[in-house]
Scaffold this motif. Structure first.
Motif, PDB file in Angstrom:
ATOM      1  N   HIS A  18       1.700 -37.120  25.152  1.00  0.00           N
ATOM      2  CA  HIS A  18       1.301 -35.853  24.545  1.00  0.00           C
ATOM      3  C   HIS A  18       2.505 -34.909  24.539  1.00  0.00           C
ATOM      4  O   HIS A  18       3.365 -34.989  25.415  1.00  0.00           O
ATOM      5  N   THR A  20       3.806 -30.648  23.649  1.00  0.00           N
ATOM      6  CA  THR A  20       3.503 -29.255  23.308  1.00  0.00           C
ATOM      7  C   THR A  20       4.773 -28.571  22.841  1.00  0.00           C
ATOM      8  O   THR A  20       5.788 -28.581  23.543  1.00  0.00           O
ATOM      9  N   ARG A  22       6.461 -24.920  21.232  1.00  0.00           N
ATOM     10  CA  ARG A  22       6.187 -23.490  21.322  1.00  0.00           C
ATOM     11  C   ARG A  22       6.992 -22.689  20.313  1.00  0.00           C
ATOM     12  O   ARG A  22       8.104 -23.068  19.936  1.00  0.00           O
ATOM     13  N   GLU A  75       1.382 -22.349  19.990  1.00  0.00           N
ATOM     14  CA  GLU A  75       1.669 -23.695  20.481  1.00  0.00           C
ATOM     15  C   GLU A  75       1.129 -24.717  19.495  1.00  0.00           C
ATOM     16  O   GLU A  75       0.058 -24.520  18.915  1.00  0.00           O
ATOM     17  N   ASN A  77       0.191 -28.743  19.585  1.00  0.00           N
ATOM     18  CA  ASN A  77      -0.021 -29.877  20.471  1.00  0.00           C
ATOM     19  C   ASN A  77      -0.248 -31.144  19.647  1.00  0.00           C
ATOM     20  O   ASN A  77      -0.972 -31.116  18.642  1.00  0.00           O
TER      21      ASN A  77
END
Lengths: 114, 113
Positions: A18, A20, A22, A75, A77
């Motif tokens: 996974h 993330t 920003r 964000e 994801n």
């Protein structure tokens, strides 16, 4: 004035992981959009948020999700990474002029999935 | 569905050799047409917004024009530092707050000294 900022600059992940990403918009801009750009192609729209609400979603699988915070940062994801997710991920913040929404892009996050 | 087609895909010019890049578009209700410059590995840099047919915008050696079906980016007496990929994008007129862009694949310009 600071432009759109994105972090991290580069990222290497393994399939199935996974990630993330920003983004901080230009001060005073309330809208943030995310785009994916693969080599040799133009940016492709993923999400748009305006005043913390999702206003648009592109043709991407549910593995992609995003949110916008009270300070208008955002964000992106991505779950269960695939090799095909390797790309430059761009964030843009928007300013409404008298007739259109001008979008200003950040430097991007280069994601490599191995 | 909105469509943007840019031509040529790549263009090589000698310094000082003027030329034009083309952007053909199909959109239901154009809110704006945008030109960006993108250097390798970087984010697109905003150049111009054009709103309606007949409009023209200029910035240094660049001039953008718009018709009902296409836009041109004219480069006059280019310099090596103008080498980059030039992207064209359209924004459709939709509900308030919706501002997504549909991009073409870009024209890669190389200017040799």
């Amino acid at each position: 004035d600071a432009g759109v900022t994105q972090s991290p600059t580069h990222l290497i992940k393994t399939r199935g992981q996974h990630v993330t990403l920003r983004c901080s918009p230009i001060s005073g801009h309330k809208s943030v959009s995310w785009y994916q750009q693969v080599l040799g192609q133009g940016p492709q729209f993923i999400f748009q948020y305006y005043e913390k609400e999702e206003r648009g979603r592109g043709n991407f699988p549910d593995r992609f999700s995003a949110r916008q915070f009270p300070n208008y940062s955002s964000e992106l994801n991505v779950n269960a990474l695939l090799l095909g997710d390797s790309a430059l991920y761009l964030c843009a913040s928007s300013l409404y002029t008298s007739r259109a929404y001008e979008q200003y892009f950040g430097p991007g996050t280069r994601l490599t999935v191995t | 569905e909105d469509q943007v087609t840019q031509s040529p895909e790549a263009l090589r010019l000698q310094e000082g050799e003027s030329s034009s890049l083309n952007c053909s578009y199909t959109v239901s209700g154009l809110r704006g047409l945008f030109w960006y410059r993108q250097d390798p590995g970087k984010g697109p840099e905003f150049l111009f917004t054009l709103y309606s047919a007949g409009e023209e915008k200029e910035k240094e050696r660049l001039k953008a024009t718009l018709t009902k079906k296409e836009s041109f980016l004219h480069i006059t007496a280019p310099k090596p530092e103008d080498s980059a990929t030039y992207l064209c994008a359209v924004q459709r007129r939709r509900h308030s707050g919706y501002s997504t862009l549909t991009f073409g694949k870009g024209t890669m310009l190389l200017v040799s000294p």
